[in-house]
Scaffold this motif. Structure first.
Motif, PDB file in Angstrom:
ATOM      1  N   PRO A  68      59.827  49.474  26.185  1.00 38.07           N
ATOM      2  CA  PRO A  68      60.489  51.114  26.051  1.00 38.07           C
ATOM      3  C   PRO A  68      59.143  51.841  25.289  1.00 38.07           C
ATOM      4  CG  PRO A  68      62.279  49.624  25.997  1.00 38.07           C
ATOM      5  CD  PRO A  68      61.071  48.755  26.025  1.00 38.07           C
ATOM      6  N   TYR A  69      58.899  51.215  24.115  1.00 40.71           N
ATOM      7  CA  TYR A  69      58.063  52.026  23.278  1.00 40.71           C
ATOM      8  C   TYR A  69      56.476  51.980  23.766  1.00 40.71           C
ATOM      9  CZ  TYR A  69      61.888  52.516  20.301  1.00 40.71           C
ATOM     10  OH  TYR A  69      63.271  52.808  19.711  1.00 40.71           O
ATOM     11  N   ALA A  70      56.307  51.379  24.939  1.00 35.60           N
ATOM     12  CA  ALA A  70      54.894  51.855  25.539  1.00 35.60           C
ATOM     13  C   ALA A  70      54.534  53.362  25.793  1.00 35.60           C
ATOM     14  CB  ALA A  70      55.000  51.033  26.712  1.00 35.60           C
ATOM     15  N   LEU A  71      55.608  54.051  25.950  1.00 38.03           N
ATOM     16  CA  LEU A  71      55.508  55.519  26.207  1.00 38.03           C
ATOM     17  C   LEU A  71      54.844  56.189  24.899  1.00 38.03           C
ATOM     18  CD1 LEU A  71      58.503  56.279  28.216  1.00 38.03           C
ATOM     19  CD2 LEU A  71      56.218  56.695  28.959  1.00 38.03           C
ATOM     20  N   PRO A  72      55.554  55.953  23.919  1.00 37.69           N
ATOM     21  CA  PRO A  72      54.822  56.796  22.634  1.00 37.69           C
ATOM     22  C   PRO A  72      53.651  56.052  21.973  1.00 37.69           C
ATOM     23  CG  PRO A  72      56.941  55.792  21.816  1.00 37.69           C
ATOM     24  CD  PRO A  72      56.747  55.706  23.632  1.00 37.69           C
ATOM     25  N   ILE A  73      53.545  54.965  22.237  1.00 39.00           N
ATOM     26  CA  ILE A  73      52.331  54.195  21.766  1.00 39.00           C
ATOM     27  C   ILE A  73      50.945  54.588  22.880  1.00 39.00           C
ATOM     28  CG2 ILE A  73      50.996  51.861  21.943  1.00 39.00           C
ATOM     29  CD1 ILE A  73      53.754  50.717  21.228  1.00 39.00           C
ATOM     30  N   GLY A  74      51.125  54.928  24.123  1.00 37.23           N
ATOM     31  CA  GLY A  74      50.341  55.500  24.983  1.00 37.23           C
ATOM     32  C   GLY A  74      49.931  56.736  24.515  1.00 37.23           C
ATOM     33  N   LEU A  75      50.695  57.603  24.318  1.00 40.25           N
ATOM     34  CA  LEU A  75      50.409  59.016  23.854  1.00 40.25           C
ATOM     35  C   LEU A  75      49.611  58.957  22.328  1.00 40.25           C
ATOM     36  CD1 LEU A  75      50.723  61.770  25.382  1.00 40.25           C
ATOM     37  CD2 LEU A  75      51.693  59.927  26.537  1.00 40.25           C
ATOM     38  N   THR A  76      50.065  58.064  21.679  1.00 43.14           N
ATOM     39  CA  THR A  76      49.344  57.903  20.322  1.00 43.14           C
ATOM     40  C   THR A  76      47.676  57.499  20.811  1.00 43.14           C
ATOM     41  OG1 THR A  76      51.296  56.942  19.150  1.00 43.14           O
ATOM     42  CG2 THR A  76      49.085  56.511  18.211  1.00 43.14           C
ATOM     43  N   SER A  77      47.468  56.744  21.726  1.00 39.89           N
ATOM     44  CA  SER A  77      46.097  56.505  21.991  1.00 39.89           C
ATOM     45  C   SER A  77      45.491  57.824  22.410  1.00 39.89           C
ATOM     46  CB  SER A  77      45.995  55.692  23.193  1.00 39.89           C
ATOM     47  OG  SER A  77      45.165  55.334  23.919  1.00 39.89           O
ATOM     48  N   SER A  78      46.163  58.660  23.318  1.00 44.50           N
ATOM     49  CA  SER A  78      45.575  59.737  23.705  1.00 44.50           C
ATOM     50  C   SER A  78      45.517  60.669  22.461  1.00 44.50           C
ATOM     51  CB  SER A  78      46.643  60.532  24.692  1.00 44.50           C
ATOM     52  OG  SER A  78      46.800  59.972  25.968  1.00 44.50           O
ATOM     53  N   MET A  79      46.293  60.604  21.505  1.00 38.16           N
ATOM     54  CA  MET A  79      46.090  61.585  20.456  1.00 38.16           C
ATOM     55  C   MET A  79      44.691  61.261  19.640  1.00 38.16           C
ATOM     56  SD  MET A  79      48.884  62.288  17.146  1.00 38.16           S
ATOM     57  CE  MET A  79      48.704  60.728  16.694  1.00 38.16           C
ATOM     58  N   PHE A  80      44.438  59.645  19.591  1.00 41.81           N
ATOM     59  CA  PHE A  80      43.338  59.493  18.778  1.00 41.81           C
ATOM     60  C   PHE A  80      42.028  59.949  19.656  1.00 41.81           C
ATOM     61  CE2 PHE A  80      45.870  56.450  16.464  1.00 41.81           C
ATOM     62  CZ  PHE A  80      45.813  56.832  15.173  1.00 41.81           C
ATOM     63  N   GLY A  81      42.244  59.893  21.125  1.00 42.46           N
ATOM     64  CA  GLY A  81      41.270  60.309  21.785  1.00 42.46           C
ATOM     65  C   GLY A  81      40.877  61.781  21.845  1.00 42.46           C
ATOM     66  N   MET A  82      41.867  62.695  21.597  1.00 40.53           N
ATOM     67  CA  MET A  82      41.599  63.961  21.506  1.00 40.53           C
ATOM     68  C   MET A  82      40.905  64.259  19.986  1.00 40.53           C
ATOM     69  SD  MET A  82      42.756  65.227  24.166  1.00 40.53           S
ATOM     70  CE  MET A  82      42.019  66.902  23.844  1.00 40.53           C
ATOM     71  N   LEU A  83      41.496  63.489  19.009  1.00 33.09           N
ATOM     72  CA  LEU A  83      40.410  63.604  17.726  1.00 33.09           C
ATOM     73  C   LEU A  83      39.163  63.198  17.829  1.00 33.09           C
ATOM     74  CD1 LEU A  83      40.995  64.109  14.508  1.00 33.09           C
ATOM     75  CD2 LEU A  83      41.483  61.822  14.438  1.00 33.09           C
ATOM     76  N   GLY A  84      38.752  62.185  18.646  1.00 29.02           N
ATOM     77  CA  GLY A  84      37.629  61.906  18.828  1.00 29.02           C
ATOM     78  C   GLY A  84      36.755  62.773  19.787  1.00 29.02           C
ATOM     79  N   LEU A  85      37.511  63.373  20.643  1.00 25.86           N
ATOM     80  CA  LEU A  85      36.713  64.554  21.375  1.00 25.86           C
ATOM     81  C   LEU A  85      36.255  65.638  20.704  1.00 25.86           C
ATOM     82  CD1 LEU A  85      36.279  64.504  24.454  1.00 25.86           C
ATOM     83  CD2 LEU A  85      38.424  65.795  24.754  1.00 25.86           C
ATOM     84  N   ALA A  86      37.322  66.099  19.643  1.00 26.86           N
ATOM     85  CA  ALA A  86      36.973  67.359  18.783  1.00 26.86           C
ATOM     86  C   ALA A  86      35.791  67.040  17.850  1.00 26.86           C
ATOM     87  CB  ALA A  86      38.099  67.617  18.240  1.00 26.86           C
ATOM     88  N   LEU A  87      35.444  65.699  17.427  1.00 26.75           N
ATOM     89  CA  LEU A  87      34.810  65.456  16.264  1.00 26.75           C
ATOM     90  C   LEU A  87      33.221  64.653  16.875  1.00 26.75           C
ATOM     91  CD1 LEU A  87      37.128  64.238  13.489  1.00 26.75           C
ATOM     92  CD2 LEU A  87      36.310  66.569  13.979  1.00 26.75           C
ATOM     93  N   ALA A  88      33.255  64.297  18.175  1.00 22.74           N
ATOM     94  CA  ALA A  88      32.338  63.617  18.514  1.00 22.74           C
ATOM     95  C   ALA A  88      30.828  64.270  18.571  1.00 22.74           C
ATOM     96  CB  ALA A  88      32.517  63.204  20.100  1.00 22.74           C
ATOM     97  N   PRO A  89      30.059  63.348  18.013  1.00 26.76           N
ATOM     98  CA  PRO A  89      28.537  63.969  17.946  1.00 26.76           C
ATOM     99  C   PRO A  89      27.622  63.551  19.028  1.00 26.76           C
ATOM    100  CG  PRO A  89      28.864  61.856  16.744  1.00 26.76           C
ATOM    101  CD  PRO A  89      30.277  62.171  17.234  1.00 26.76           C
ATOM    102  N   ASN A  90      28.009  62.886  19.950  1.00 28.42           N
ATOM    103  CA  ASN A  90      27.250  62.640  20.746  1.00 28.42           C
ATOM    104  C   ASN A  90      27.969  62.242  22.166  1.00 28.42           C
ATOM    105  OD1 ASN A  90      27.902  59.643  20.524  1.00 28.42           O
ATOM    106  ND2 ASN A  90      26.536  59.900  19.011  1.00 28.42           N
ATOM    107  N   PHE A  91      27.140  61.728  23.466  1.00 19.93           N
ATOM    108  CA  PHE A  91      27.698  61.535  24.609  1.00 19.93           C
ATOM    109  C   PHE A  91      28.672  60.416  24.598  1.00 19.93           C
ATOM    110  CE2 PHE A  91      27.194  58.880  28.481  1.00 19.93           C
ATOM    111  CZ  PHE A  91      27.937  59.398  29.221  1.00 19.93           C
ATOM    112  N   TRP A  92      28.209  59.054  23.784  1.00 21.96           N
ATOM    113  CA  TRP A  92      28.573  57.892  23.928  1.00 21.96           C
ATOM    114  C   TRP A  92      30.307  57.975  23.124  1.00 21.96           C
ATOM    115  CZ3 TRP A  92      27.436  54.913  27.270  1.00 21.96           C
ATOM    116  CH2 TRP A  92      26.058  54.782  27.620  1.00 21.96           C
ATOM    117  N   MET A  93      30.289  58.869  21.966  1.00 23.71           N
ATOM    118  CA  MET A  93      31.524  59.118  21.370  1.00 23.71           C
ATOM    119  C   MET A  93      32.538  59.703  22.234  1.00 23.71           C
ATOM    120  SD  MET A  93      33.060  58.325  18.502  1.00 23.71           S
ATOM    121  CE  MET A  93      34.771  58.811  17.799  1.00 23.71           C
ATOM    122  N   ILE A  94      31.975  60.711  22.996  1.00 21.19           N
ATOM    123  CA  ILE A  94      32.808  61.682  23.994  1.00 21.19           C
ATOM    124  C   ILE A  94      33.567  60.466  24.800  1.00 21.19           C
ATOM    125  CG2 ILE A  94      32.849  63.135  25.849  1.00 21.19           C
ATOM    126  CD1 ILE A  94      32.669  64.601  23.440  1.00 21.19           C
TER     127      ILE A  94
END
Length: 391
Positions: A68-94
């Motif tokens: 059941p808790y796979a759903l909020p865990i999955g969106l937590t992964s997406s949240m960290f991904g969006m944070l990385g996308l905003a701060l990424a300094p290069n292609f590999w971080m993107i």
């Protein structure tokens, strides 16, 4: 359980709007990081392939061991991904950030579809439509996200979407509590269904029907990819329309597609799933054939009707597949929705190559034939026949 269905539909909107941020950011990333078109293509390919390939794998695992808790865990992964996308300094971080977002989406889709199935009661078409329309609406937000957030704020503007992901995590934590209470009921239904195994002839017919569904999904996904990714260029070349105005055509197609996704489910509950699948492709085929030859005003009206009709089968195919193989809800929804993402990704690459080789106009004429492949749906067993296999 309309409250559960509406919440999971809203979460689907939030999840898919996060995915829509990535292609919407392409012009921004090209300027801020100096990325090439090849690198942008790799970003899109990575997102779509991870989210598509992982979906059936997640579905297979959670069919055996619901989490059941796979759903909020999955969106937590997406949240960290969006944070990385905003701060990424290069292609590999993107690229790494996109992997996190793709994994979150891969977990969300089969499990979200299972929640819609459990909350459906007898109205499976309607429930799946409520769930899927959120996703289509989220995808349709891409042009608005570009214009209102990313253009004025740049790459760092993606930081605001961590709040969108956090909101989805909160909603999904509530859903997960409800889902946890349903596990015992879910398992008992699954045991009942596995006792009613079809004979060998029926098993062959089921496999054949799944192959046809995959074929139909291919036709719809490639046509949608062609319109979503390349029709704006066609409009600019043939009608002399600006980049900003060309986005109106894409938004019209996607927005009406969201409306069609919602309407398809209840119509399938009333008129039959096979009938709606047939109507979806064959009904839009004549309009698709005409589209390359009309003027700019008629084109936008035709696109609206094609989007409405073509996407009316999106949720219906998922429900039809679930009923073909009862007890494998996550597997079948992951297979069909994952294929839609994966085929769309492959289609974008293949269609781009066709445009380079044959030209934009010739390719648009060729893809107008794709909805005619809906004739294959005539080979699908009727809804009544599918029910007879399990009674």
């Amino acid at each position: 359980m309309y409250s559960i269905l509406f919440i999971i539909g809203i979460c689907h909107l939030l999840n898919d709007s996060l995915q829509a941020v990535i292609p919407a950011m392409f012009p921004i990333l090209e300027n801020s990081l100096g990325l090439t078109f090849t690198q942008l293509g790799l970003i899109a390919f990575t997102l779509n392939m991870i989210s598509s390939v992982m979906q059936p794998l997640v579905g297979i695992y959670t069919d055996k061991r619901p989490i059941p808790y796979a759903l909020p865990i999955g969106l937590t992964s997406s949240m960290f991904g969006m944070l990385g996308l905003a701060l990424a300094p290069n292609f590999w971080m993107i690229l790494l950030s996109v992997v996190f977002i793709g994994l979150g989406s891969a977990v969300f889709h089969p499990e979200g579809s299972r929640v819609a199935y459990l909350a459906a009661g007898t109205k499976r078409g309607l429930s799946q439509s409520i769930y899927q329309v959120g996703g289509n609406a989220g995808q349709a937000l891409a042009p608005l996200i570009t214009a209102l957030i990313l253009v004025p704020l740049g790459q760092f503007g993606a930081i605001w979407f961590t709040l969108v992901a956090a909101l989805a995590v909160m909603f999904l934590s509530y859903i997960a509590k409800w889902y946890a209470k349903q596990i015992k009921i879910f398992k008992s239904k699954k045991r009942t269904q596995t006792e009613r195994k079809p004979n060998k002839n029926v098993s062959k017919a089921i496999k054949g029907a799944i192959i046809i569904l995959i074929f139909v999904t291919f036709a719809r996904s490639w046509y949608s990819a062609a319109i979503s990714n390349f029709y704006a260029f066609y409009v600019m070349d043939n009608y002399g329309i600006t980049i900003a105005n060309s986005q109106v055509y894409i938004f019209t197609f996607l927005a009406m597609g969201a409306v069609g996704t919602f309407l398809g489910g209840p119509l399938a509950d009333r008129f039959g799933k096979r009938n709606i699948i047939l109507f979806s492709l064959l009904g839009s085929a004549p309009l698709a054939l005409v589209l390359p030859y009309v003027g700019p005003t008629i084109a936008i009206l035709i696109l609206a009707v094609i989007g409405l009709m073509l996407m009316s089968s999106f949720s219906v195919i998922v429900v039809y597949a679930q009923e073909l193989v009862p007890g494998k809800i996550g597997t079948m929804s992951g297979l069909i929705v994952g294929l839609a993402f994966g085929m769309g990704a492959i289609g974008s690459v293949a269609l781009g190559a066709l445009i380079d080789f044959f030209g934009l106009t010739s390719t648009m004429i060729m893809i107008s034939l794709l909805p005619l492949l809906g004739f294959a749906a005539l080979l699908l067993p009727t809804d009544k026949k599918v029910k007879e296999w399990y009674t």
